[in-house]
Motif scaffolding. Structure first.
Motif, PDB file in Angstrom:
ATOM      1  N   GLU A 162      -7.148  -5.818  -8.707  1.00 40.82           N
ATOM      2  CA  GLU A 162      -5.960  -5.181  -7.011  1.00 40.82           C
ATOM      3  C   GLU A 162      -6.591  -5.909  -5.902  1.00 40.82           C
ATOM      4  O   GLU A 162      -8.195  -5.597  -5.318  1.00 40.82           O
ATOM      5  CB  GLU A 162      -5.758  -4.087  -7.218  1.00 40.82           C
ATOM      6  N   GLN A 163      -5.804  -6.164  -5.149  1.00 38.34           N
ATOM      7  CA  GLN A 163      -6.618  -6.700  -3.658  1.00 38.34           C
ATOM      8  C   GLN A 163      -6.417  -6.371  -2.510  1.00 38.34           C
ATOM      9  O   GLN A 163      -4.982  -5.656  -2.259  1.00 38.34           O
ATOM     10  CB  GLN A 163      -6.209  -8.575  -3.794  1.00 38.34           C
ATOM     11  N   TYR A 164      -6.987  -5.096  -1.595  1.00 40.24           N
ATOM     12  CA  TYR A 164      -6.191  -4.530  -0.349  1.00 40.24           C
ATOM     13  C   TYR A 164      -7.145  -4.836   1.038  1.00 40.24           C
ATOM     14  O   TYR A 164      -7.786  -6.346   0.409  1.00 40.24           O
ATOM     15  CB  TYR A 164      -7.298  -3.280  -0.947  1.00 40.24           C
TER      16      TYR A 164
ATOM     17  N   MET B 224      -1.575  -7.705  -5.026  1.00 38.15           N
ATOM     18  CA  MET B 224      -1.814  -7.341  -4.019  1.00 38.15           C
ATOM     19  C   MET B 224      -1.299  -6.474  -2.987  1.00 38.15           C
ATOM     20  O   MET B 224      -0.468  -6.466  -2.262  1.00 38.15           O
ATOM     21  CB  MET B 224      -1.027  -9.010  -3.036  1.00 38.15           C
ATOM     22  N   LEU B 225      -1.700  -5.662  -2.273  1.00 39.97           N
ATOM     23  CA  LEU B 225      -1.573  -4.689  -1.719  1.00 39.97           C
ATOM     24  C   LEU B 225      -1.742  -4.653  -0.132  1.00 39.97           C
ATOM     25  O   LEU B 225      -2.356  -3.615   0.875  1.00 39.97           O
ATOM     26  CB  LEU B 225      -2.152  -3.107  -2.477  1.00 39.97           C
ATOM     27  N   PRO B 226      -0.942  -4.790   0.129  1.00 37.36           N
ATOM     28  CA  PRO B 226      -1.284  -5.378   2.144  1.00 37.36           C
ATOM     29  C   PRO B 226      -0.283  -3.921   2.270  1.00 37.36           C
ATOM     30  O   PRO B 226       0.527  -3.458   1.671  1.00 37.36           O
ATOM     31  CB  PRO B 226       0.032  -5.962   2.307  1.00 37.36           C
ATOM     32  N   ARG B 227      -0.802  -3.973   4.148  1.00 39.42           N
ATOM     33  CA  ARG B 227      -0.862  -2.856   4.558  1.00 39.42           C
ATOM     34  C   ARG B 227       0.401  -3.034   5.608  1.00 39.42           C
ATOM     35  O   ARG B 227       0.933  -3.719   5.529  1.00 39.42           O
ATOM     36  CB  ARG B 227      -1.905  -2.225   5.468  1.00 39.42           C
TER      37      ARG B 227
ATOM     38  N   ASN C  87       4.203  -2.557  -9.257  1.00 39.31           N
ATOM     39  CA  ASN C  87       2.807  -2.579  -9.942  1.00 39.31           C
ATOM     40  C   ASN C  87       2.350  -2.359 -11.283  1.00 39.31           C
ATOM     41  O   ASN C  87       1.480  -2.659 -11.536  1.00 39.31           O
ATOM     42  CB  ASN C  87       2.113  -0.942  -9.193  1.00 39.31           C
ATOM     43  N   MET C  88       3.295  -1.328 -11.549  1.00 40.19           N
ATOM     44  CA  MET C  88       3.255  -1.708 -13.554  1.00 40.19           C
ATOM     45  C   MET C  88       3.339  -2.394 -14.389  1.00 40.19           C
ATOM     46  O   MET C  88       2.672  -3.111 -15.363  1.00 40.19           O
ATOM     47  CB  MET C  88       4.226  -0.139 -13.747  1.00 40.19           C
ATOM     48  N   ILE C  89       3.811  -3.005 -13.920  1.00 38.22           N
ATOM     49  CA  ILE C  89       4.492  -4.662 -14.860  1.00 38.22           C
ATOM     50  C   ILE C  89       3.261  -5.522 -14.637  1.00 38.22           C
ATOM     51  O   ILE C  89       2.849  -6.334 -15.558  1.00 38.22           O
ATOM     52  CB  ILE C  89       5.622  -4.989 -13.984  1.00 38.22           C
ATOM     53  N   SER C  90       2.508  -5.556 -13.406  1.00 42.02           N
ATOM     54  CA  SER C  90       1.767  -6.485 -13.200  1.00 42.02           C
ATOM     55  C   SER C  90       0.513  -6.065 -13.970  1.00 42.02           C
ATOM     56  O   SER C  90      -0.543  -6.487 -14.791  1.00 42.02           O
ATOM     57  CB  SER C  90       0.872  -6.281 -11.878  1.00 42.02           C
ATOM     58  N   ASP C  91      -0.026  -4.034 -13.899  1.00 39.19           N
ATOM     59  CA  ASP C  91      -1.394  -3.897 -14.831  1.00 39.19           C
ATOM     60  C   ASP C  91      -0.347  -4.302 -16.364  1.00 39.19           C
ATOM     61  O   ASP C  91      -1.711  -3.560 -17.099  1.00 39.19           O
ATOM     62  CB  ASP C  91      -0.416  -2.464 -14.768  1.00 39.19           C
TER      63      ASP C  91
ATOM     64  N   ILE D  19       0.814  -0.825   0.342  1.00 36.87           N
ATOM     65  CA  ILE D  19       0.136   0.233  -0.021  1.00 36.87           C
ATOM     66  C   ILE D  19       1.179   1.102   0.216  1.00 36.87           C
ATOM     67  O   ILE D  19       0.573   2.628  -0.309  1.00 36.87           O
ATOM     68  CB  ILE D  19      -0.812  -0.417   0.920  1.00 36.87           C
ATOM     69  N   VAL D  20       2.137   0.705   0.092  1.00 37.48           N
ATOM     70  CA  VAL D  20       3.124   2.298   0.422  1.00 37.48           C
ATOM     71  C   VAL D  20       3.198   3.053  -0.973  1.00 37.48           C
ATOM     72  O   VAL D  20       3.589   4.410  -1.375  1.00 37.48           O
ATOM     73  CB  VAL D  20       4.031   2.318   1.026  1.00 37.48           C
ATOM     74  N   THR D  21       3.255   2.003  -2.127  1.00 35.31           N
ATOM     75  CA  THR D  21       3.066   2.376  -3.419  1.00 35.31           C
ATOM     76  C   THR D  21       1.926   3.560  -3.894  1.00 35.31           C
ATOM     77  O   THR D  21       2.166   4.558  -4.503  1.00 35.31           O
ATOM     78  CB  THR D  21       2.749   1.501  -4.457  1.00 35.31           C
ATOM     79  N   LYS D  22       1.175   3.951  -2.768  1.00 35.90           N
ATOM     80  CA  LYS D  22      -0.115   5.317  -3.114  1.00 35.90           C
ATOM     81  C   LYS D  22      -0.676   5.767  -2.191  1.00 35.90           C
ATOM     82  O   LYS D  22      -0.678   6.673  -1.808  1.00 35.90           O
ATOM     83  CB  LYS D  22      -1.328   3.932  -2.941  1.00 35.90           C
TER      84      LYS D  22
END
Length: 238
Positions: free
Chosen positions: A233-235, A182-185, A162-166, A142-145
Motif C-alpha cells: 500500500e502507498q499512502y 495507491m491511496l490518495p487523499r 482494495n480487497m481485489i488488490s489484496d 484514503i476514504v476507504t479507511k
C-alpha cells in the motif's frame, strides 16, 4: 522497479492524477500508453510528450467496455511487445447518502471503479505471465479507511478495489506479478466537479475541512515512488 524503458499503461490519463502520472513516468524514461475516452485530449497530450522526445501512444478507450479494454491491451502489446506496469487510475464518484443515493449511478461508478480495473487486470495478466511478471498499481482512496457522509457509494467501490488488490497479490505472487494499492487523499483536480449527481443530491458536498488538497503532481510522485519500491500500500504521508 527501474522505470527506464518500461512500458506503462495508464487509464484515466486525460486529466488530473492520470495526466500528471503520464507526464512524470515519461520524464522518468518510461514508454507510456495513455487510455481515456477523449481521443482529442489524448492526442494533444501525446503530441506534447513527443515534442519533449518522450515515447508515448494514445489509445482512446471506454473503461466500462470489456471489449474496448481488451483491444486497448492488445494495442499496447502490439506496439511494444510487453506491458510492465498497469496503473488502474480511471474512476468517478457519485454523491448521495445511503438512504437516497441513485442506484443507477451507483451501478455506473461500480462498473468503472471496480469492474473496469478487474477487466484490465484480466486482460493484462496473461501478457505479464508471458514476460515473466509485472506490476499493477490500483488507485484507490484514503476514504476507504474513513466513514464520510455523502460519498459512501464511491468509498464502497474503492473498498472493493482494495480487497481485489489484496487477494490478487496473494494469488499472483508465485508468478512475479505484484500488486500495489495507491491511496490518495483529497486532490486538487476536477474529480469532484465531474461527480455524478441528481437534482436531489446536487446540493450535497463532501465533508469540508482538513489539510489542503494534494496536487495531482504530488500524487503522481507517490505513484512513481510506489512503482520503484512496490509496497503493498502507498499512502501520501509515507
Amino acid at each position: 522497479m527501474d522505470i527506464q524503458d518500461k512500458v506503462v499503461l495508464i487509464t484515466g490519463a486525460s486529466g488530473g492524477i492520470g495526466l500528471a502520472t503520464a507526464r512524470l513516468f515519461a520524464e522518468a524514461g518510461a514508454k507510456v500508453a495513455l487510455a481515456a475516452r477523449s481521443a482529442d485530449t489524448l492526442t494533444t497530450i501525446v503530441n506534447e510528450l513527443h515534442e519533449q522526445h518522450r515515447e508515448a501512444i494514445a489509445v482512446p478507450t471506454d473503461l466500462r467496455n470489456k471489449d474496448a479494454i481488451e483491444a486497448l491491451v492488445d494495442r499496447v502489446f502490439q506496439q511494444y511487445g510487453r506491458i510492465d506496469i498497469l496503473i488502474n487510475n480511471a474512476g468517478q464518484t457519485v454523491l448521495g447518502n445511503v438512504a437516497d443515493v441513485d442506484i443507477d449511478q451507483f451501478r455506473q461508478i461500480f462498473e468503472l471503479n471496480v469492474l473496469g480495473p478487474v477487466e484490465a487486470m484480466q486482460a493484462i495478466i496473461p501478457k505479464m505471465r508471458q514476460n515473466g511478471g509485472g506490476l499493477i498499481i490500483n488507485v484507490s482512496s484514503i476514504v476507504t479507511k474513513m466513514h464520510l457522509p455523502a460519498i459512501s457509494a464511491y468509498a464502497a467501490t474503492k473498498a472493493a478495489l482494495n480487497m481485489i488488490s489484496d487477494t490478487a497479490r496473494e494469488e499472483l505472487a508465485s508468478e512475479n506479478i505484484r500488486i500495489t494499492t495507491m491511496l490518495p487523499r483529497a486532490t486538487a483536480t476536477n474529480f469532484g466537479k465531474n461527480s455524478l449527481a441528481t437534482p436531489k443530491t446536487n446540493q450535497l458536498r463532501p465533508p469540508q475541512g482538513g489539510p489542503e488538497p494534494d496536487s495531482a503532481e504530488a500524487v503522481a510522485q507517490k505513484i512513481l515512488e510506489a512503482a520503484r519500491n512496490e509496497p503493498h500500500e502507498q499512502y501520501m504521508d509515507r
